[in-house]
Design a protein around this motif. Structure first.
Motif, short mmCIF file in Angstrom:
data_model
loop_
_atom_site.label_atom_id
_atom_site.label_comp_id
_atom_site.label_asym_id
_atom_site.label_seq_id
_atom_site.Cartn_x
_atom_site.Cartn_y
_atom_site.Cartn_z
N TRP A 33 6.69 -3.19 1.77
CA TRP A 33 7.78 -2.31 2.19
C TRP A 33 8.56 -1.86 0.96
O TRP A 33 8.85 -2.67 0.06
CB TRP A 33 8.73 -3.03 3.15
N ARG A 41 9.73 13.09 -2.21
CA ARG A 41 9.91 12.09 -1.16
C ARG A 41 8.60 11.74 -0.46
O ARG A 41 8.45 10.66 0.08
CB ARG A 41 10.89 12.64 -0.12
N ASP A 42 7.65 12.65 -0.48
CA ASP A 42 6.40 12.41 0.23
C ASP A 42 5.40 11.60 -0.58
O ASP A 42 4.37 11.17 -0.05
CB ASP A 42 5.76 13.75 0.63
N ILE A 101 5.16 1.08 3.38
CA ILE A 101 6.06 1.67 4.35
C ILE A 101 7.46 1.73 3.75
O ILE A 101 7.96 0.75 3.19
CB ILE A 101 6.08 0.86 5.66
N ARG A 102 8.09 2.89 3.89
CA ARG A 102 9.46 3.04 3.38
C ARG A 102 10.46 2.56 4.42
O ARG A 102 10.36 2.89 5.61
CB ARG A 102 9.74 4.50 3.02
N GLU A 114 10.16 3.99 8.30
CA GLU A 114 9.36 5.21 8.36
C GLU A 114 7.89 4.80 8.37
O GLU A 114 7.26 4.68 7.32
CB GLU A 114 9.66 6.11 7.17
N ASP A 115 7.36 4.58 9.54
CA ASP A 115 5.99 4.10 9.68
C ASP A 115 5.06 5.28 9.95
O ASP A 115 5.07 5.87 11.03
CB ASP A 115 5.91 3.09 10.83
N HIS A 116 4.25 5.61 8.94
CA HIS A 116 3.29 6.71 9.07
C HIS A 116 1.86 6.18 9.26
O HIS A 116 0.90 6.94 9.10
CB HIS A 116 3.36 7.61 7.84
N GLY A 117 1.75 4.90 9.56
CA GLY A 117 0.44 4.35 9.86
C GLY A 117 -0.34 3.84 8.67
O GLY A 117 -1.53 3.52 8.80
N HIS A 118 0.30 3.78 7.51
CA HIS A 118 -0.40 3.24 6.33
C HIS A 118 0.64 2.59 5.42
O HIS A 118 1.84 2.86 5.50
CB HIS A 118 -1.15 4.36 5.59
N TRP A 119 0.13 1.73 4.52
CA TRP A 119 0.99 1.03 3.59
C TRP A 119 0.97 1.73 2.23
O TRP A 119 -0.03 2.32 1.87
CB TRP A 119 0.53 -0.42 3.43
#
Length: 269
Positions: free
Chosen positions: A96, A147-148, A186-187, A179-184
């Motif tokens: 994280w 940020r991305d 995670i922010r 902010e869970d985008h499905g991969h590590w």
């Protein structure tokens, strides 16, 4: 309705609306003075607690759980400041990145991982019990790009955890924490153990270990940023401002009497 006071050759006419207005203005710096004094006392208690745990010696996760269970006070308060030192295994791929961490005027992230105590894992394996896990803040890493574009920290599969266990790790949160985008990785905005425990299949210690040495990342954590003496200094400054507000108001309303008098007279009208 007004009160007239005479003393030392001066007279003050105190109207209640004026008195209430002055007190309301003075209450702001007076309240800040009390708050700063309280913050100084809290910081002093924190440093004393950490020093006491240093004298007790460093422990592992199993001993941390025993200390929390045996404490008279609530467990989260009782083990705050415990010194930890143990060989750990990273629970991959969990990483994280705590957002909005500025170091030397450069934006970045704190790298938080979940670990297990290797000795605890071995003991649990022989007894059949579930091992314990803990969150560790390994330190700071610089942001890369916008940020991305999240940095991907290189985490050693095994490491030595040497740090301070802190229980007060959450604060005011505006918006979503994760902010869970499905991969590590995670922010996240703050390392909330109660929330991050959802990713783990083992019990998670109710706090965060702040790594103090032997980290692949920049360690910048300090238990106390402003020392108690600084807070007391601010408390004194705000207290003097409150007194100055009252003193200026009294000086502005004072009128010299034609004859000197050393008595104080009270008159209601």
């Amino acid at each position: 309705m007004a009160m007239k006071l005479s003393a030392f050759g001066h007279r003050w006419v105190l109207r209640w609306r004026w008195v209430l207005a002055v007190l309301a203005v003075a209450a702001v710096p007076a309240g800040l003075s009390a708050w700063q004094w309280q913050r100084g006392a809290e910081k002093e208690a924190t440093l004393a607690r950490i020093a006491q745990w240093e004298r007790e010696g460093a422990v592992g996760l199993a001993r941390l759980a025993e200390l929390a269970a045996a404490a008279v006070r609530p467990p989260m308060a009782s083990v705050d400041g415990v010194q930890l030192d143990f060989a750990a295994r990273w629970i991959a791929p969990m990483v994280w990145l705590v957002d909005n961490r500025i170091v030397d005027r450069q934006p970045g992230y704190d790298v938080v991982i979940a670990v297990e105590d290797i000795a605890d894992v071995r003991a649990a394996g022989s007894s059949g019990a579930a091992p314990r896990a803990a969150l560790v803040n390994l330190g700071w890493i610089a942001a890369e790009g916008g940020r991305d574009a999240l940095p991907v920290p290189a985490i050693p599969p095994r490491l030595r955890v040497q740090g301070i266990f802190r229980t007060d790790v959450t604060g005011l949160l505006l918006g979503a924490n994760v902010e869970d985008h499905g991969h590590w990785p995670i922010r996240i905005q703050q390392p909330d153990p109660a929330q991050l425990a959802a990713w783990l299949a083992v019990p998670l210690a109710p706090g965060l270990i702040q790594q103090q040495q032997a980290s692949p990342f920049h360690i910048h954590y300090r238990p106390v940023v402003l020392p108690p003496e600084r807070h007391r200094g601010y408390a004194l400054q705000w207290g003097l401002i409150a007194l100055a507000v009252i003193g200026v108001a009294l000086a502005a309303s004072a009128r010299r009497l034609p004859t000197e008098s050393g008595e104080i007279a009270h008159e209601q009208s």
